[in-house]
Design an enzyme around this catalytic site. Structure first.
Site, PDB file in Angstrom:
ATOM      1  N   GLU A 124       0.853  -1.303  -0.060  1.00 50.20           N
ATOM      2  CA  GLU A 124       0.067  -0.079   0.042  1.00 50.20           C
ATOM      3  C   GLU A 124       0.829   1.300   0.239  1.00 50.20           C
ATOM      4  O   GLU A 124       0.523   2.187  -0.604  1.00 50.20           O
ATOM      5  CB  GLU A 124      -1.043   0.091   1.074  1.00 50.20           C
ATOM      6  CG  GLU A 124      -1.967  -0.993   0.890  1.00 50.20           C
ATOM      7  CD  GLU A 124      -2.918  -1.284   2.238  1.00 50.20           C
ATOM      8  OE1 GLU A 124      -4.088  -1.101   2.230  1.00 50.20           O
ATOM      9  OE2 GLU A 124      -2.300  -1.516   3.541  1.00 50.20           O
ATOM     10  N   GLU A 144      -4.008  -9.654   3.391  1.00 51.70           N
ATOM     11  CA  GLU A 144      -4.532  -9.442   4.908  1.00 51.70           C
ATOM     12  C   GLU A 144      -5.528 -10.289   5.246  1.00 51.70           C
ATOM     13  O   GLU A 144      -5.976 -10.662   6.343  1.00 51.70           O
ATOM     14  CB  GLU A 144      -5.129  -8.029   4.766  1.00 51.70           C
ATOM     15  CG  GLU A 144      -3.826  -7.070   5.093  1.00 51.70           C
ATOM     16  CD  GLU A 144      -3.281  -6.421   3.770  1.00 51.70           C
ATOM     17  OE1 GLU A 144      -2.560  -5.334   3.751  1.00 51.70           O
ATOM     18  OE2 GLU A 144      -3.691  -7.120   2.774  1.00 51.70           O
TER      19      GLU A 144
END
Length: 264
Positions: A124, A144
């Site tokens: 990210e 995740e």
């Protein structure tokens, strides 16, 4: 590289400036797991760059064995199962968003130089940059869901905007991790090179950009961002989802299992 007198030399990240090129090096051993201190260091470096009109390019790299392993899971684990934990985690995720959005809004061209792996929050971070360069054998992904969470620091939004719904769904919903070479084929990174002499190869790209007109780069970057503006509702949904998942027993179990497996 000669260092600017106002370089930030405090770990877990440090800044060096040489003419039109700023190099921000992540240095939190062993894998640049992101915590508040690392975010503080990155934000301080961004402020320094914003004050220097001579800088045209920001190069983000690592002096560890990986680019960035993402959010510090020990920080997350310490907040699971506590009354204040979900709110504290939401506050941290908002901070991630704020720092990454600041990278997106930088007036300079930003380049992520990915060696080792860039996973979760590490990817990210890279996605908040204009350009990404990776080694062929780098590992990139947003896994995740393996620990009962989602990519909550812009990943669901920026990956979808960059690569489309199909690729974003493939990587996020399957937890797949791809090599730097495959990431180039998917459009996740713009360049992929062999690991040998990678730093010099990436540096040559940065130097080429640094020779272009800073004014033209700023205007072009602004136009590109207008064309690819993210929906604020999508970013807000990420933050809300993290807070909700922090309450789930499944998340507690998966985070604990991951930490135990990794020897934490």
């Amino acid at each position: 590289m000669s260092k600017h007198p106002t370089d930030l030399v405090t770990k877990p990240a440090y800044l060096a400036i040489d003419g039109a090129v700023a190099v921000l090096t992540l240095a939190r051993a062993p894998v640049n797991a992101i915590d508040d201190a690392l975010l503080d260091a990155v934000e301080a470096a961004l402020k320094e760059i914003e004050r220097n009109d001579a800088i045209a390019v920001l190069r983000i790299r690592s002096d560890q064995k990986v680019f960035c392993a993402g959010a510090d899971l020990r920080m997350i684990a310490g907040r699971l199962g506590t009354k204040e934990g979900p709110a504290e985690m939401v506050a941290s995720v908002r901070r991630f968003h704020m720092v990454f959005a600041r990278i997106v809004a930088m007036p300079v061209v930003t380049v992520a130089e990915i060696e080792g792996h860039a996973l979760g929050g590490g990817l990210e971070l890279a996605l908040s940059c204009d350009l990404r360069i990776a080694t062929h054998d780098a590992k990139l992904g947003l896994p995740e869901a393996n620990v009962g969470l989602i990519p909550g620091a812009g990943g669901t939004q920026r990956l979808t905007a960059l690569c489309g719904v199909g690729i974003a769904s493939r990587l996020i919903l399957s937890g797949e991790v791809v090599s730097g070479l495959e990431a180039q084929a998917l459009g996740l990174v713009q360049w992929a090179f062999p690991a040998a002499n990678f730093g010099a190869t990436a540096g040559a790209i940065v130097e080429r950009i640094a020779k272009l007109s800073p004014e033209a780069l700023r205007e072009a970057k602004n136009c590109i961002h207008l064309a690819a503006s993210l929906n604020p509702a999508g970013l807000a949904a990420e933050i809300h989802s993290i807070g909700k998942l922090m309450h789930r027993p499944e998340t507690v179990r998966r985070v604990a299992a991951f930490i135990a497996k990794s020897g934490g």
